[in-house]
Design a protein around this motif. Structure first.
Motif, PDB file in Angstrom:
ATOM      1  N   VAL A 193       0.926  -1.202  -0.053  1.00  0.00           N
ATOM      2  CA  VAL A 193       0.067   0.033   0.110  1.00  0.00           C
ATOM      3  C   VAL A 193       0.839   1.303  -0.005  1.00  0.00           C
ATOM      4  O   VAL A 193       0.621   2.164  -0.713  1.00  0.00           O
ATOM      5  CB  VAL A 193      -0.916  -0.031   1.475  1.00  0.00           C
ATOM      6  CG1 VAL A 193      -1.531   1.358   1.306  1.00  0.00           C
ATOM      7  CG2 VAL A 193      -2.102  -1.155   1.090  1.00  0.00           C
ATOM      8  N   GLU A 197       0.474   4.280  -2.514  1.00  0.00           N
ATOM      9  CA  GLU A 197      -0.002   5.449  -2.215  1.00  0.00           C
ATOM     10  C   GLU A 197       0.935   6.575  -1.649  1.00  0.00           C
ATOM     11  O   GLU A 197       0.670   7.712  -1.729  1.00  0.00           O
ATOM     12  CB  GLU A 197      -0.757   5.223  -0.803  1.00  0.00           C
ATOM     13  CG  GLU A 197      -1.978   4.205  -1.120  1.00  0.00           C
ATOM     14  CD  GLU A 197      -3.201   4.573  -2.058  1.00  0.00           C
ATOM     15  OE1 GLU A 197      -2.944   6.065  -2.259  1.00  0.00           O
ATOM     16  OE2 GLU A 197      -3.932   4.070  -2.499  1.00  0.00           O
ATOM     17  N   ARG A 250       1.258   9.755  -3.887  1.00  0.00           N
ATOM     18  CA  ARG A 250       0.151  10.510  -4.025  1.00  0.00           C
ATOM     19  C   ARG A 250       0.075  11.228  -2.561  1.00  0.00           C
ATOM     20  O   ARG A 250      -0.561  12.292  -2.610  1.00  0.00           O
ATOM     21  CB  ARG A 250      -1.138   9.651  -4.305  1.00  0.00           C
ATOM     22  CG  ARG A 250      -1.002   8.815  -5.545  1.00  0.00           C
ATOM     23  CD  ARG A 250      -2.267   8.146  -5.727  1.00  0.00           C
ATOM     24  NE  ARG A 250      -2.204   7.346  -6.956  1.00  0.00           N
ATOM     25  CZ  ARG A 250      -3.301   6.898  -7.424  1.00  0.00           C
ATOM     26  NH1 ARG A 250      -4.581   7.008  -7.020  1.00  0.00           N
ATOM     27  NH2 ARG A 250      -3.407   5.979  -8.619  1.00  0.00           N
ATOM     28  N   LEU A 251       0.417  10.559  -1.418  1.00  0.00           N
ATOM     29  CA  LEU A 251       0.213  11.079  -0.441  1.00  0.00           C
ATOM     30  C   LEU A 251       1.252  12.266  -0.048  1.00  0.00           C
ATOM     31  O   LEU A 251       0.723  13.433   0.496  1.00  0.00           O
ATOM     32  CB  LEU A 251       0.552   9.978   0.994  1.00  0.00           C
ATOM     33  CG  LEU A 251       0.401  10.377   2.262  1.00  0.00           C
ATOM     34  CD1 LEU A 251      -1.075  10.654   2.498  1.00  0.00           C
ATOM     35  CD2 LEU A 251       0.897   9.211   2.915  1.00  0.00           C
ATOM     36  N   ARG A 308      -9.940   1.886   2.078  1.00  0.00           N
ATOM     37  CA  ARG A 308      -9.435   2.981   1.341  1.00  0.00           C
ATOM     38  C   ARG A 308      -8.177   3.275   1.935  1.00  0.00           C
ATOM     39  O   ARG A 308      -8.105   4.386   2.764  1.00  0.00           O
ATOM     40  CB  ARG A 308     -10.420   4.059   1.028  1.00  0.00           C
ATOM     41  CG  ARG A 308     -11.876   3.786   0.518  1.00  0.00           C
ATOM     42  CD  ARG A 308     -12.781   5.017   0.503  1.00  0.00           C
ATOM     43  NE  ARG A 308     -12.158   6.111  -0.701  1.00  0.00           N
ATOM     44  CZ  ARG A 308     -12.638   7.246  -0.465  1.00  0.00           C
ATOM     45  NH1 ARG A 308     -13.445   7.633   0.577  1.00  0.00           N
ATOM     46  NH2 ARG A 308     -11.893   8.269  -1.210  1.00  0.00           N
ATOM     47  N   GLY A 355      -5.416   4.807   1.133  1.00  0.00           N
ATOM     48  CA  GLY A 355      -4.923   6.217   0.949  1.00  0.00           C
ATOM     49  C   GLY A 355      -5.697   7.330   1.552  1.00  0.00           C
ATOM     50  O   GLY A 355      -4.869   8.002   1.990  1.00  0.00           O
ATOM     51  N   VAL A 403      -8.476  13.513  -1.255  1.00  0.00           N
ATOM     52  CA  VAL A 403      -7.512  12.436  -2.033  1.00  0.00           C
ATOM     53  C   VAL A 403      -7.654  11.690  -3.121  1.00  0.00           C
ATOM     54  O   VAL A 403      -6.995  11.513  -3.925  1.00  0.00           O
ATOM     55  CB  VAL A 403      -7.747  11.257  -0.837  1.00  0.00           C
ATOM     56  CG1 VAL A 403      -6.942  10.187  -1.118  1.00  0.00           C
ATOM     57  CG2 VAL A 403      -7.136  11.439   0.445  1.00  0.00           C
TER      58      VAL A 403
END
Length: 425
Positions: free
Chosen positions: A12, A16, A19-20, A57, A59, A105
């Motif tokens: 994960v 992610e 993007r995070l 979810r 993220g 997000v």
């Protein structure tokens, strides 16, 4: 169970994290603080998820945790420095109009990623710093992995990343996709970094391995992200096409022992034809966007000539030579000239190629470049000048830092009397 959770969290995180960090950078306008907040969220996940399971979810969960920590930081007055205080005031102001967390997000991710790419590849940073920071933040590689990939000390990579973050902060590099002429200038920097990463994976400059596929895959992933985020930029598609087509040969570039297999000797049945198809489609997309082909699209067109040839003998070397002519006009460089010498030598005979290669003999930038004597050696061998070829292969072997490549060059030096084929990589 704990091991399963750890693997799930790692997977994960790999997906992610870019993007995070991108989303947090957009919020706090500081890439270093954004990474710290993201890491805090990861620690929270490591503590929580083994017991509760990975949320539906992940993220959004990570983003919620990171954002809450940022808000807590401000509310409790835990300002670590003046920069944090400044960011806190900015965050409070933004809270009034902040969109729903989940929406933050889900929706602006692409823009955030693009903003982060342009930020980490800003010209204010050196090329080494751009590569290190991009791999760290967008590739999700650890400092140790980056150091291993580029064969430098882990401390060196760590220093590059720290300095890069500080430089970005001091220069107040904005978190945005530039427009107008600046977009073209910054995009060129981004593409340069991505291709630099790919090239290091395609032909390692040093070490025991001829290739580093993981670096190629990461560069292609970044290229595909860019193509999705900047679909009207032909050079982005050109670079993607170039990487896909070159990567299609990766399995055939080494034998079972890891030794290099040169292009003309490769088993083309082992080429990845899915990647060939993707590369040709990306090249067509670049062509459809109009205008003359740029440097990456021209190189992709050269790679496409190889991809379309069913056998080495069917290669359209005259067409490749013409494409190198165009590339030399558009972006002249000694390396392009050397590659043109190879193509001309294949299309019109070794004497014509050697004439071009010899013209580069006094080029300062190629003084330590092992492929110049390697190309000369190949052309000399084809002309029957075997002693000279043997000497040049030997000289090239002393100049490369890659052990696999050195072994091939030494073998060719020893076997020069038996003749051989060209050595395009």
């Amino acid at each position: 169970m704990a091991a399963d959770a750890a693997r799930a969290i790692e997977a994960v995180w790999r997906i992610e994290a870019p993007r995070l960090i991108a989303g947090l950078t957009r919020m706090v306008r500081d890439v270093g603080l954004a990474e710290d907040l993201a890491q805090d969220a990861l620690v929270a996940a490591l503590e929580r998820w083994p017991g509760s399971g990975v949320p539906d979810r992940p993220g959004a969960w990570l983003m919620a945790t990171a954002r809450n920590r940022a808000i807590d930081l401000i509310r409790r007055g835990r300002r670590l420095d003046e920069r944090h205080a400044e960011i806190g005031r900015d965050l409070r102001a933004r809270q009034l109009t902040a969109p729903d967390l989940a929406a933050a997000v889900d929706f602006p991710v692409e823009d955030d990623l693009l903003g982060l790419v342009f930020m980490t590849c800003h010209p204010v940073l050196s090329a080494d710093a751009r590569v290190a920071l991009t791999l760290r933040l967008l590739g999700g590689l650890t400092t140790r992995e980056i150091a291993r990939a580029f064969l430098v000390a882990e401390a060196t990579v760590a220093q590059r990343i720290v300095r890069a973050k500080r430089t970005l902060a001091e220069a107040r590099v904005p978190f945005e996709v530039p427009g107008g002429e600046e977009l073209s200038e910054r995009l060129a920097s981004v593409l340069e970094v991505v291709y630099l990463v790919f090239n290091e994976g395609y032909a390692a400059t040093a070490g025991d391995d001829w290739t580093r596929p993981a670096l190629c895959e990461e560069a292609m992933r970044l290229g595909r992200v860019l193509a999705g985020l900047a679909p009207r930029e032909p050079e982005v598609h050109g670079l993607v096409a170039l990487m896909e087509l070159q990567a299609s040969r990766m399995r055939a570039r080494v034998d079972r022992t890891g030794a290099p297999v040169l292009l003309m000797d490769q088993d083309r049945a082992r080429w990845d034809h899915v990647l060939v198809g993707r590369g040709l489609a990306a090249l067509q997309r670049a062509q459809e966007l109009g205008g003359a082909l740029g440097p990456y699209a021209l190189q992709a067109a050269i790679a496409a000539c190889h991809a379309r040839a069913r056998t080495a003998q069917e290669t359209d070397w005259a067409g490749i030579a013409a494409l190198y002519d165009a590339l030399a006009q558009l972006r002249p460089s000694p390396v392009v000239e050397l590659n043109r010498a190879v193509a001309v030598g294949m299309a019109f005979g070794p004497a014509a190629g050697l004439e071009l290669a010899d013209a580069l003999a006094d080029e300062p930038s190629l003084a330590g470049y092992h492929l110049l004597p390697a190309v000369r050696a190949d052309l000399l061998e084809r002309l029957g000048r075997r002693d000279a070829a043997r000497a040049e292969f030997g000289r090239a072997a002393t100049m490369t830092a890659n052990e696999r490549e050195r072994a091939v060059l030494l073998a060719r030096a020893a076997g020069a009397a038996d003749g051989g084929g060209p050595s395009p990589r």
